[in-house]
Enzyme design. Structure first.
Site, PDB file in Angstrom:
ATOM      1  CB  SER A 195      -0.934  -0.071   1.405  1.00 50.05           C
ATOM      2  OG  SER A 195      -1.712  -1.200   1.426  1.00 50.05           O
ATOM      3  N   GLY A 197      -0.068   4.190  -2.522  1.00 47.27           N
ATOM      4  CA  GLY A 197       0.074   4.824  -3.863  1.00 47.27           C
ATOM      5  C   GLY A 197      -0.007   6.138  -3.802  1.00 47.27           C
ATOM      6  CD  GLU A 198      -3.531   7.535  -3.176  1.00 42.29           C
ATOM      7  OE1 GLU A 198      -3.462   6.531  -2.343  1.00 42.29           O
ATOM      8  OE2 GLU A 198      -3.849   7.960  -4.158  1.00 42.29           O
ATOM      9  CG  ASN A 280      -3.005   6.323  -7.808  1.00 41.79           C
ATOM     10  OD1 ASN A 280      -3.413   5.581  -6.623  1.00 41.79           O
ATOM     11  ND2 ASN A 280      -2.321   7.313  -7.443  1.00 41.79           N
ATOM     12  CG  ASP A 322      -6.959   7.942  -6.452  1.00 38.93           C
ATOM     13  OD1 ASP A 322      -6.080   7.363  -6.623  1.00 38.93           O
ATOM     14  OD2 ASP A 322      -7.731   8.124  -5.289  1.00 38.93           O
ATOM     15  NE  ARG A 345     -10.704   4.139  -6.440  1.00 37.84           N
ATOM     16  CZ  ARG A 345      -9.525   4.637  -5.680  1.00 37.84           C
ATOM     17  NH1 ARG A 345      -9.330   3.570  -4.675  1.00 37.84           N
ATOM     18  NH2 ARG A 345      -9.158   5.659  -5.602  1.00 37.84           N
TER      19      ARG A 345
HETATM   20 CA    CA Z   1      -5.285   5.816  -4.943  1.00 36.40          CA
END
Ligand code: CA
Length: 586
Positions: A195, A197-198, A280, A322, A345
């Site tokens: 985790s 991705g931002e 993303n 995103d 998404r």
């Molecule tokens: Ca994202």
């Protein structure tokens, strides 16, 4: 004397054999995991089977008996640590293994709720989970249960005692790495992602020996990065670059390209492939990374033994909204073929050939989609609407601080997010937890800085309709038809289960676990759990009775990132408990 010596030897051999057999009987095997969806006495994988169908073969709880479904026990996760509870319990030999927020895991007697052991991971200051302190569940193999932590570690615990067997660091939490997905066991290997991705991390899939934590292979999800395999001493050996450097990423952008594999993967024993969705590309501002940005926002099929990419299908090329492509790829049989479905998404539902990735069908599953008008079934590419891409801040006419804002739907929280859907081979329908929302979005200049948010975008999420955001939809994967829907005022954020009793179970942020007739969508049962449900239910059989369980505890990304929607759900109370139900005996 001689005879006694011989007898002792034989006895020793017997004792050793006995111990060996007992250890094997107590352990979870690859064969058991591959049979998980068919065996109702256990739940050994996230998805109730590695295919992720979330279909229970149990039918004692059905449309006519569900009115007698009552709680048997509930257990509080306790402490002051609440927030989002997104975990799916595992069930093995009468024990439940369930994770909770802040990297906790509990072993419980599945019949009574009695606590057997718990493990609370010691978290450092400065962890950086983007979207709440959640955990989605554990994996079980041999004698260990394994889960990921918010400081990007994997922890394996003895399933009987809760003692730590091994621990391994995935990556540096100070660079934005964490792990919240349930690990996947396939062909005797432990498969996990990352985790973050931002934060401009490098998305990847890794394989370890589940019993020792020893690395087997690592496969980056961004073109340009080197893959590795590991020798018996743990030394990394180059194993080929993913894709071709700079083919779809300009300059140095691939080095911080995101594509986090934060929802884990599924596995199909008939194709022998593991399927991981990728998030993303980083940053959100798509103008600084012109190109498709492979393999971000894609479904990636991996050979489990070698970690080589067998095929990929990109849902959102050069994503600028995103639209993480992490959603679960659920394999099933359609028209005599093994295929997989994904509700992305980005608002489209995709059906691909599970062996080759070839696109078979694609259609929108939410009412408003602005970024593309349709998906070309011949080329597999979206027909983009260029007027609906957020503008380039460096475009002529502006002052360079903010690009043209657009209203995009779905909003970045997606037509569907982390909450997994279910498939019933009985009805041939997918049951998809959907949300209808849009966003104002604009781009801003951004440079990468380790451990800082890497977005280059501003946004506000907005509802599209007055009466609902969420909607549970029964969707025909062949026609794209919505056969029925049950609307929900708050956004749906919990997963779905369907059963041979022709029922569909799902939770709501308003606190209900609900059941509907799988054919008609008529709601036939509901129970208030005391806090919002943002986790998927499970079912199993014990002592001839059918049990159903769900975790309750409001939180997740919506209250943190939901903009105008967050204001609507601020009244919902936090919590943290697991509930178990069965039929009341008259
Ligand atoms: Ca994202």
């Amino acid at each position: 004397m001689k005879r006694k010596w011989l007898t002792t030897l034989v006895l020793m051999a017997c004792a050793q054999m006995g111990a060996h057999t007992a250890a094997q009987a107590a352990g979870v095997t690859t064969a058991m995991i591959e049979n998980d969806a068919k065996n109702p006495t256990s739940v050994l994988s996230w998805g109730m089977g590695t295919e992720g169908q979330r279909y229970s073969v149990l039918d004692k709880v059905n449309v006519s008996t569900v009115k007698n479904l009552v709680p048997v026990w509930s257990m509080s996760f306790g402490g002051e640590k609440q927030r989002g509870q997104e975990s799916q319990p595992l069930i093995h030999e009468g024990k439940m293994y369930v994770t909770a927020s802040y990297s906790r895991i509990y072993a419980l007697d599945a019949r009574t709720g009695k606590k057997l052991w718990k493990y609370e991971h010691r978290l450092p200051e400065g962890i950086m989970p983007c979207c709440d302190v959640v955990n989605r569940g554990a994996a079980i193999y041999g004698n260990v249960v394994i889960f990921g932590t918010l400081d990007a570690q994997l922890v394996a615990l003895d399933k009987d005692t809760g003692k730590v067997v091994w621990r391994d660091k995935i990556d540096d939490y100070k660079a934005g790495y964490s792990y919240t997905a349930a690990p996947l066991i396939a062909e005797g290997l432990l498969l996990t992602g990352v985790s973050g991705g931002e934060f401009g991390v490098v998305g990847r899939v890794e394989a370890r020996d589940p019993l020792t934590g020893k690395m087997v292979w690592s496969r980056p999800m961004i073109e340009g990065h080197m893959g590795h395999k590991f020798d018996k001493d743990g030394k990394a050996i180059d194993n080929g670059i993913t894709g071709t450097t700079n083919a779809t990423w300009p300059g140095e952008t691939w080095k911080t390209g995101g594509a986090a594999t934060w929802l884990g993967g599924s596995y199909d024993a008939t194709t022998k492939l593991a399927y991981f969705g990728t998030g993303n590309p980083g940053p959100w501002n798509s103008h600084v990374r012109k190109g498709d940005n492979l393999y971000s926002a894609s479904t990636v099929a991996l050979d489990v033994k070698t970690g080589q990419i067998k095929w990929h299908y990109q849902t959102t090329p050069n994503d600028g909204w995103d639209y993480d492509g992490v959603n679960e790829f659920v394999t099933f049989d359609m028209d005599g073929k093994r295929v997989g479905a994904k509700a992305d998404r980005n608002g489209f539902f995709y059906v691909n050939d599970a062996a080759t990735g070839k696109l078979i069908n694609a259609f929108p599953f939410v009412k408003k989609v602005t970024w593309a008008t349709s998906i070309d079934l011949k080329t597999g590419k979206p027909n983009l609407d260029p007027t609906n891409r957020p503008g380039d801040p460096t475009a002529a006419g502006g002052d360079g601080t903010k690009g043209k804002a657009v209203f995009s739907a779905p909003g970045f929280l997606g037509g569907k997010n982390q909450m997994p859907m279910a498939y019933s081979p009985k009805t041939g329908l997918f049951y998809v937890p959907t949300n209808e929302w849009g966003m104002d979005i604009w781009n801003e200049p951004i440079t990468y800085k380790k451990g800082a948010a890497y977005l280059g975008a501003g946004f506000t999420i907005k509802p599209l309709f007055d009466d609902h955001i969420g909607s549970l939809r029964a969707i025909d994967p062949k026609t794209g038809k919505v056969v029925w829907e049950v609307k929900n005022e708050a956004p749906l954020w919990g997963g779905v289960m369907t059963t041979a009793g022709n029922l569909v179970f799902w939770g709501t942020p308003e606190g209900y676990l609900k059941a509907a007739d799988a054919t008609t969508g008529k709601v036939v049962w509901e129970f208030q759990t005391g806090s919002g449900v943002v986790a998927p239910p499970v079912a199993w059989e014990q002592d001839g009775e059918q049990f159903i369980s769900v975790v309750s505890g409001w939180g997740g990304a919506v209250p943190l990132w939901g903009g105008e929607v967050a204001k609507k759900v601020n009244l919902l109370e936090q919590g943290g408990s697991v509930w178990v139900f069965k039929l009341h005996k008259n």
